[in-house]
Design a protein around this motif. Structure first.
Motif, short mmCIF file in Angstrom:
data_model
loop_
_atom_site.label_atom_id
_atom_site.label_comp_id
_atom_site.label_asym_id
_atom_site.label_seq_id
_atom_site.Cartn_x
_atom_site.Cartn_y
_atom_site.Cartn_z
N THR A 1 -4.92 1.93 -8.34
CA THR A 1 -4.89 0.61 -7.72
C THR A 1 -3.89 0.66 -6.58
O THR A 1 -2.85 1.30 -6.69
CB THR A 1 -4.48 -0.47 -8.74
N VAL A 2 -4.19 0.01 -5.49
CA VAL A 2 -3.26 -0.09 -4.37
C VAL A 2 -2.71 -1.51 -4.28
O VAL A 2 -3.48 -2.47 -4.17
CB VAL A 2 -3.93 0.28 -3.03
N ILE A 3 -1.40 -1.64 -4.39
CA ILE A 3 -0.71 -2.87 -4.04
C ILE A 3 -0.03 -2.57 -2.72
O ILE A 3 0.99 -1.89 -2.66
CB ILE A 3 0.31 -3.29 -5.12
N TYR A 4 -0.62 -3.03 -1.64
CA TYR A 4 -0.22 -2.61 -0.30
C TYR A 4 1.23 -2.98 -0.02
O TYR A 4 1.64 -4.13 -0.19
CB TYR A 4 -1.14 -3.25 0.73
N GLY A 5 2.01 -1.99 0.40
CA GLY A 5 3.42 -2.18 0.67
C GLY A 5 4.31 -1.85 -0.51
O GLY A 5 5.52 -1.68 -0.35
N SER A 6 3.73 -1.76 -1.70
CA SER A 6 4.51 -1.49 -2.90
C SER A 6 4.21 -0.14 -3.52
O SER A 6 5.11 0.62 -3.85
CB SER A 6 4.28 -2.59 -3.95
N GLY A 7 2.93 0.16 -3.71
CA GLY A 7 2.57 1.43 -4.32
C GLY A 7 1.29 1.33 -5.12
O GLY A 7 0.43 0.49 -4.84
N SER A 8 1.22 2.17 -6.16
CA SER A 8 -0.05 2.31 -6.88
C SER A 8 0.14 2.38 -8.39
O SER A 8 0.60 3.40 -8.92
CB SER A 8 -0.78 3.57 -6.41
N PRO A 9 -0.22 1.30 -9.10
CA PRO A 9 -0.26 1.39 -10.57
C PRO A 9 -1.48 2.17 -11.02
O PRO A 9 -2.53 2.10 -10.40
CB PRO A 9 -0.36 -0.08 -11.01
N HIS A 10 -1.32 2.93 -12.08
CA HIS A 10 -2.44 3.62 -12.73
C HIS A 10 -2.48 3.10 -14.16
O HIS A 10 -1.64 3.46 -14.98
CB HIS A 10 -2.22 5.13 -12.70
N THR A 11 -3.45 2.24 -14.45
CA THR A 11 -3.46 1.55 -15.74
C THR A 11 -3.74 2.48 -16.91
O THR A 11 -3.14 2.34 -17.98
CB THR A 11 -4.51 0.42 -15.72
N VAL A 12 -4.66 3.44 -16.73
CA VAL A 12 -5.07 4.29 -17.85
C VAL A 12 -3.93 5.20 -18.30
O VAL A 12 -3.71 5.40 -19.50
CB VAL A 12 -6.30 5.13 -17.46
N PHE A 13 -3.16 5.72 -17.34
CA PHE A 13 -2.09 6.64 -17.70
C PHE A 13 -0.70 6.06 -17.45
O PHE A 13 0.28 6.78 -17.29
CB PHE A 13 -2.27 7.97 -16.96
N GLN A 14 -0.63 4.72 -17.40
CA GLN A 14 0.62 3.98 -17.55
C GLN A 14 1.71 4.40 -16.57
O GLN A 14 2.84 4.68 -16.97
CB GLN A 14 1.16 4.14 -18.98
#
Length: 441
Positions: free
Chosen positions: A309-322
């Motif tokens: 997932t891209v939260i623009y300006g913040s970074g990238s959460p990856h939900t499956v691998f936490q």
């Protein structure tokens, strides 16, 4: 700044951008003001400041800030600067400051919300214009701080949209990450990887949803994983997550790409979400969720299959691998990436151990995968400094994006929709056209 809005607007086309957006130091300085100085940016997770006095330092654009928990439990974000001589009040990293901040230079002290508390030998300040209650003599607080399910964001702009409106549809990725815990809560654990990339910050955002690069850039790790699996006559988890990048183009074409306003979006997961009731780790996780939510809801939670997932300006959460890959720009050609790992509270320990394995094998500086990306990012930076051309292509499936509520979806998983969407947001920020950017220069 000498760059006009007319010039900035000319740098972005519907199907490409001018290479100077990655290489021009003056544009980078403007980004720090008009994007990072205005938008909601991820600061950290509240679990990093569990007790009063606990602090976590980070950067919002080019600004050093401190996230701290006050005695009443409220979280504040202040600039890491003493108003006396300008010294950083706390060192880089995480720590505990006690009941107040104390500058290491002249022992000025401040409450945990940054308010001036005391200064030594105050008699020397009598009969002067010094006023301890004046904001000038306190650690300055950021204009706005908001928490969404434990994730702390801050904005340096006094006005603008609220956090949830800014995040738009990507709140669903944060929700899913938290809902994977039987208690609905996560916490930062297991340490943090830091990777220094010799490239512009926007390159990493684009690559997060670049499905065309995986089988090419990561060919060596894919070949190694398959060779090892052949020798073992099995495909253990460590090899599976490396081998996944080697799927044929037909596989990547079928993935879903979703783009939201403000540059956000997500890419569909590349690993089978239906393994929840098969392998031992996923089976145990599913059982713990079933006890908390019931079978149907648990299948719904684990069935939300998102890779990056891209939260623009913040970074990238990856939900499956936490995990959360926090992206911090340092200069026009240097970017710091911090990989935070999250523990799902109430979930079996094996779930967290699997997430740690993924982070080590895929994301760590010493992995067989991350260095591939870092190398090509640097090559992009270096190549765009040559006279070999002026424009960067984003033509794949341009003009075919399907408009939906709050954004767009691609008709093909190899589309460059995410890159185009990010530069739509970039242009709006840089031209001060978004709510978050109103009132800036």
């Amino acid at each position: 700044m000498s760059i006009s809005n007319e010039t900035l607007a000319s740098l972005v086309r519907p199907d490409g951008v001018h290479k100077s957006v990655y290489t021009d130091p003056e544009i980078f300085e403007l980004e720090m003001k008009r994007i990072y100085g205005q938008a909601w940016i991820y600061v950290g997770h509240e679990s990093q400041v569990k007790n009063p006095g606990d602090y976590h330092t980070t950067r919002l654009g080019d600004q050093d800030v401190v996230m701290v928990r006050a005695s009443n439990g409220q979280i504040h974000v202040v600039y890491n600067r003493c108003p006396h001589k300008g010294a950083k009040v706390v060192p880089e990293g995480d720590g505990t400051t006690g009941k107040f901040f104390r500058c290491p230079y002249h022992a000025w002290t401040f409450k945990l919300d940054g308010t001036h508390l005391s200064a030594p030998l105050k008699n020397g300040l009598q009969n002067t214009c010094f006023d301890a209650t004046h904001p000038e003599f306190s650690m300055r607080k950021l204009a706005r701080v908001s928490v969404y399910r434990g994730f702390v964001f801050a904005s340096q702009a006094a006005d603008g949209s609220d956090l949830k409106s800014f995040l738009n549809g990507v709140t669903s990725s944060i929700d899913n990450l938290c809902d994977r815990s039987p208690l609905g809560e996560v916490e930062v654990a297991g340490g943090v990887f830091r990777v220094l990339q010799r490239s512009n910050w926007k390159v990493f955002y684009e690559n997060l949803h670049d499905t065309m690069h995986a089988p090419v850039t990561h060919e060596s790790s894919v070949v190694s994983a398959r060779s090892q699996a052949e020798q073992l006559n099995s495909l253990p988890f460590e090899l599976l997550i490396m081998e996944g990048n080697g799927e044929p183009y037909e596989f990547w074409e079928k993935l879903a790409l979703r783009a939201y306003e403000n540059g956000h979006g997500y890419m569909e997961g590349i690993f089978d979400p239906n393994a929840a009731e098969r392998d031992p780790v996923s089976s145990a996780h599913f059982a713990s969720l079933t006890e908390a939510y019931g079978v149907e809801r648990s299948r719904e939670i684990l069935g939300m299959n998102r890779h990056n997932t891209v939260i623009y300006g913040s970074g990238s959460p990856h939900t499956v691998f936490q995990q959360f890959r926090v992206i911090r720009p340092l200069s026009v050609d240097r970017t710091l990436v911090e990989i935070q790992l999250f523990k799902l509270r109430g979930a079996p320990d094996a779930v967290f151990e699997r997430a740690m394995t993924y982070a080590n094998v895929i994301n760590s500086p010493s992995s067989n995968v991350m260095p591939d990306d870092v190398e090509v990012y640097a090559r992009c930076q270096e190549g765009n400094l040559t006279n070999g051309g002026d424009w960067v292509s984003m033509h794949r499936y341009a003009g075919t994006d399907v408009v939906v509520e709050d954004g767009m979806v691609s008709i093909n998983g190899t589309s460059e929709l995410p890159m185009r969407n990010q530069f739509v947001a970039w242009k709006r920020f840089m031209l001060n056209a978004t709510d978050a950017a109103k009132g800036t220069e």
